[in-house]
Design a protein around this motif. Structure first.
Motif, PDB file in Angstrom:
ATOM      1  N   HIS C  16      -7.936   0.664  -7.391  1.00  0.00           N
ATOM      2  CA  HIS C  16      -6.507   0.973  -7.549  1.00  0.00           C
ATOM      3  C   HIS C  16      -6.146   2.292  -6.865  1.00  0.00           C
ATOM      4  O   HIS C  16      -5.080   2.409  -6.264  1.00  0.00           O
ATOM      5  CB  HIS C  16      -6.146   1.017  -9.036  1.00  0.00           C
ATOM      6  N   ALA C  17      -7.014   3.285  -6.977  1.00  0.00           N
ATOM      7  CA  ALA C  17      -6.737   4.575  -6.311  1.00  0.00           C
ATOM      8  C   ALA C  17      -6.545   4.355  -4.815  1.00  0.00           C
ATOM      9  O   ALA C  17      -5.629   4.902  -4.192  1.00  0.00           O
ATOM     10  CB  ALA C  17      -7.882   5.553  -6.577  1.00  0.00           C
ATOM     11  N   ASP C  18      -7.387   3.529  -4.251  1.00  0.00           N
ATOM     12  CA  ASP C  18      -7.287   3.234  -2.820  1.00  0.00           C
ATOM     13  C   ASP C  18      -5.975   2.518  -2.503  1.00  0.00           C
ATOM     14  O   ASP C  18      -5.279   2.868  -1.547  1.00  0.00           O
ATOM     15  CB  ASP C  18      -8.490   2.382  -2.408  1.00  0.00           C
ATOM     16  N   SER C  19      -5.634   1.518  -3.308  1.00  0.00           N
ATOM     17  CA  SER C  19      -4.394   0.769  -3.065  1.00  0.00           C
ATOM     18  C   SER C  19      -3.170   1.678  -3.169  1.00  0.00           C
ATOM     19  O   SER C  19      -2.210   1.552  -2.403  1.00  0.00           O
ATOM     20  CB  SER C  19      -4.256  -0.381  -4.073  1.00  0.00           C
ATOM     21  N   ILE C  20      -3.191   2.575  -4.157  1.00  0.00           N
ATOM     22  CA  ILE C  20      -2.059   3.497  -4.331  1.00  0.00           C
ATOM     23  C   ILE C  20      -1.937   4.410  -3.124  1.00  0.00           C
ATOM     24  O   ILE C  20      -0.848   4.644  -2.596  1.00  0.00           O
ATOM     25  CB  ILE C  20      -2.246   4.326  -5.629  1.00  0.00           C
ATOM     26  N   THR C  21      -3.094   4.909  -2.653  1.00  0.00           N
ATOM     27  CA  THR C  21      -3.083   5.867  -1.545  1.00  0.00           C
ATOM     28  C   THR C  21      -2.480   5.283  -0.279  1.00  0.00           C
ATOM     29  O   THR C  21      -1.743   5.943   0.447  1.00  0.00           O
ATOM     30  CB  THR C  21      -4.524   6.346  -1.264  1.00  0.00           C
ATOM     31  N   VAL C  22      -2.794   4.028   0.004  1.00  0.00           N
ATOM     32  CA  VAL C  22      -2.280   3.453   1.253  1.00  0.00           C
ATOM     33  C   VAL C  22      -0.899   2.816   1.079  1.00  0.00           C
ATOM     34  O   VAL C  22      -0.308   2.370   2.057  1.00  0.00           O
ATOM     35  CB  VAL C  22      -3.256   2.402   1.853  1.00  0.00           C
TER      36      VAL C  22
END
Lengths: 331, 331, 331, 331
Positions: C16-22
């Motif tokens: 989720h952190a990755d999805s939020i970042t991009v």
């Protein structure tokens, strides 16, 4: 972190900006484009400083490396200036449409050509790269035949064709590089062309359909099949055939969905429409190779010499097209 | 040469007549059917003597073996008479719709059940048979799950449904046999059914859609998915899943042609429409197994007991459907 | 921009952190985890403030929405606290293992359940979502049968099994939701299970192999085939069969490369190994749906009620497994 | 019924004997071969009179048509004698290796060339024939590119190579005919060859690997890729590309079985090993076309002129190989 400057904020420049942004060891330090609106848009989208002035990148000592994504006629000048300030350069293909100008560039910068990586993105496509590795590892024995099918979804605008350098130097150049990626040096070129797709292309004096046959130094034969238009999307396939087997890379689909009904079965959606969709992972991997190459003790591949060699093959194909005979290519 | 008599000149009888004719060690000695036009037509087409009288086959001492392809209610009587004259019998499935009548038949002929082969043609399908061999050879380790998808292209006529014995005894019986082919004895049956395809079938008191779950004596689970109608043709697939991998058999296409255009890619033609096309090689291989089994020192498989066992599973599925509970099946 | 707090920095939290970042309209405002090393690592990697204290997210008025990716037993408490501060919540599945606790939660927050989205990521898989859209659009006519095959590559550690709630509430729950995604309300559940994969799982009192049959309110049948282990990778397939045709989604390959040699042809690489690879685009699309849902005038789907309904089906499957009978499920 | 005589009882003669036997309107009236053992074996297997004497077929007025399956050097003589007795002839390819002899034959029999059908079996392959029909029907718009891949599983014995006429006249001749089947007249030939497979072939002065590019009168380009060896079986593929789409025919598998395991997925068995397996349906359909052509009011296709035209292309390819230039071919 490697600090990168981007020169050129058009379609391909944006692809690189995106790859830089998501790369864990790269930073987009500045973007430039002579069109203020393009520079601003890309700068704001990717949260990078922007300007219209190429010197803002070239002369910035804090920038380690430059991605040259500007129009082809500007490549040589920007490349020379950038490497002279100590920067590494990822230069979009082709280096230039004129082999004489490429050779003059090489003479001018000498050993600094080692600081240049060429943007032959397809070498980094996961499927093609996997086949290359497995061929190198001997999985299919000696490579005997390479079959490349490469068709664009739709012809470019007439205005583009006029300055593109022609099918072989603009489009087939990717396939020439792919052939060299597998075969190494190419010693003979035989080209056949036709005008079947677009009367505008014919009026511009170029062909839109071609089959080119190459012979590698090791004896292998390669055929390249091109068209400027494919109704079903971007047609990008490769087949390596050897003494012990064959490795193929087919076209790629956006989903794994298939439909079966009364009139037909196993119906798939259209292929990716063009290079931005098809080669996204390749562009990412290419940028990664560039960033890694910038780091100490590394070299770039494909390099300046690969960019030159592909252009030599394009010129030989044009000569073969004109004469109807195969053309020998020197080492 | 094995001399064969054929009883029943309908659709499936003609398939057997064809298989016998092209078999190098078999001869079609006589065909019979109570309808003179059918008997004559098949006899003339395959250059065999014909008659309307079943005794012409049963009582002919020169005939070694009989193929019983007549309507289901006649199977038991013909089978008994044929084996008593020393003939081998290839009997179309099911032996009978009534398990009591099957058991009475067995009691009556005793050890002569060994002279009977059951027409479960799918065991001889080259793809299914190949998977069975490879599972037996241990290629996927212990078999854990078997997934059978089996759908007819279109529902049978209402008149047929009335006498068919219902979906489980008429259609699923092939899948029950296939499950036993892979799992051996089945110890538990759980069936779910629905009426989604045909109001005529509902009115006849039968279902047209089903999922049946079986448990093998060794613990493996099998699911069977049935429908009386598939828009895209005869849907016949099987998947064997084990500890070390999976073997699948997909649907089969009449050609290898694929179309790619602006709206869709890799479009295949409809699948084979029904069993005559899909299972032609299976029927040939089945006849070959029968001919080979007639020869001295051989036995038949699948045999009478396999025909009985499939019917037991069909009855259990009907009970499960009625009660909503799983049904244990004895040894 | 939507400002998001992330609670839980384990494997799924990082996704989720990755999805939020991009995501272009999302900002990772803070990450928390009781393990300082996890919180720090994720915070630093994604350039977000971090802490070990959940209040730092719950009580921060500048945070609009929370992703709850902590262990299952904490979900209900965190969810209640977050929605009461006016935040939207994306809660990983399941809401809780205990339906009574889920119902108590619902009673406690009332209409605020509308502020909760459930993390059934597979609804956002491009292939499954495409099939759902096309079924809704009538491409295959009335949906009659749904076939879900869902196998993990390898069993979880024994320690995990002990607290997982069992196969149906931990793993099949995704498939129950997928069934509801296509069928709407489910009215009947019939489950078969076996222990074929892992003695540790058997010792923990759970099954590792299952086939579950569901009946939708509209009459359609659905089968779910599960295993805790698949030698060839993550096995995630779906097939929707209707009156006019069939839509299937097969497993997905990392490249399009195929090998043909003396012993075999068209050999593909193993499938994606597990959900992080297979469902990356699904997690991105799920986060996008959540961000969009946070924006004014939007609602969340799947919501709290979907999370509850999947758990009801899991409980019914457990009851069917215990009793050997199908279980009716109320509205 | 059409009464057929078969001249030549070798491998390909037996294929024809089989096709004749199963054809409903054909009768195998006599088989001949100078080797008594071959003649007897085929005669007995297919229940036909046999002899070692070709006159027994040529001079028998009860025989309507002749299949010439004897060695190439005998074709012209037998063909002339047969048509002069009023018989129709199905002649295996090539008519002769020497174009002068072909032209002399044509001059000698004049209009009787209409009584000759050429054994280009691949035109009757269900997949290739289907693509041809659909191209003719306009399904892919104007045909622009034809891609033929044609590789044998293993090189022929050295003794065969010596008398074969070389790769282009022996093996590629099928592909030249296929190109003409789609493109009509061919106006230009450009050939590239290599010795990569067999030193014996090189010593015999022939090549074993080739790419040939053809240009049709209508402008379409065709590439033919050949090898005398393919590790994975008989490689027979064709792709027709046009303005509106593409039709492809891939290799064919003996079953639909696929294996997925820890190291690889979707593994298929090897392709059909050679023409007897791959083209069985094509040989049957070819014989049917011949039988139909014998019947009153019919003509033969492909005919004598097609046999000649393919040989002209083979000779042009040899010239192109020698000169390194493309060769124009007259009408």
């Amino acid at each position: 972190m490697v600090r990168l400057g981007l020169i050129g904020c058009g379609r391909i420049g944006r692809v690189h900006a995106d790859s830089i942004t998501v790369h864990p060891r790269a930073e987009l330090a500045r973007v430039v484009d002579p069109f203020e609106s393009s520079a601003r848009e890309v700068g704001e989208k990717f949260a990078a400083p922007w300007s219209t002035d190429v010197e803002a990148v070239i002369d910035d000592p804090a920038i380690d490396a430059v991605v040259v994504a500007s129009p082809t006629p500007t490549h040589v000048d920007l490349l020379i200036r950038a490497v002279r300030t100590g920067k590494a350069v990822l230069c979009e293909k082709p280096i230039d449409l004129d082999i004489a100008r490429v050779d003059a560039c090489s003479a001018e910068i000498g050993a600094l050509t080692d600081r240049v990586m060429l943007g032959f993105n397809r070498r980094f496509d996961p499927s093609f790269a996997d086949i290359r590795s497995r061929v190198e590892a001997g999985e299919i024995g000696t490579l005997e035949q390479l079959t490349i099918i490469s068709r664009d979804p739709a012809p470019p605008p007439a205005t583009y064709v006029a300055t593109s350098g022609g099918l072989f130097r603009d489009m087939t150049i990717h396939d020439f590089d792919m052939a060299r990626f597998f075969l190494g040096d190419v010693v003979e070129v035989s080209a056949s062309g036709a005008n079947l797709v677009s009367s505008e292309i014919a009026e511009a004096g170029d062909i839109d359909t071609a089959v080119v046959v190459l012979r590698g130094a090791g004896g292998a034969l390669c055929s390249i099949t091109n068209s400027r238009r494919a109704a079903f999307g971007y047609d990008q396939r490769l087949e390596a055939f050897g003494a012990r087997g064959m490795l193929t890379a087919g076209n790629q689909l956006p989903t794994s969905v298939r439909f079966s009904g009364a009139d037909s079965t196993e119906v798939a959606p259209p292929y990716h429409n063009f290079f931005l969709d098809r080669y996204t992972p390749a562009y990412r991997a290419e940028l990664d190779a560039f960033v890694t190459g910038v780091e100490p003790g590394s070299t770039f591949s494909p390099g300046f010499a690969d960019g030159r060699a592909a252009l030599v093959l394009a010129d030989a194909a044009n000569e073969s097209l004109r004469t109807g005979a195969s053309v020998k290519v020197g080492p």
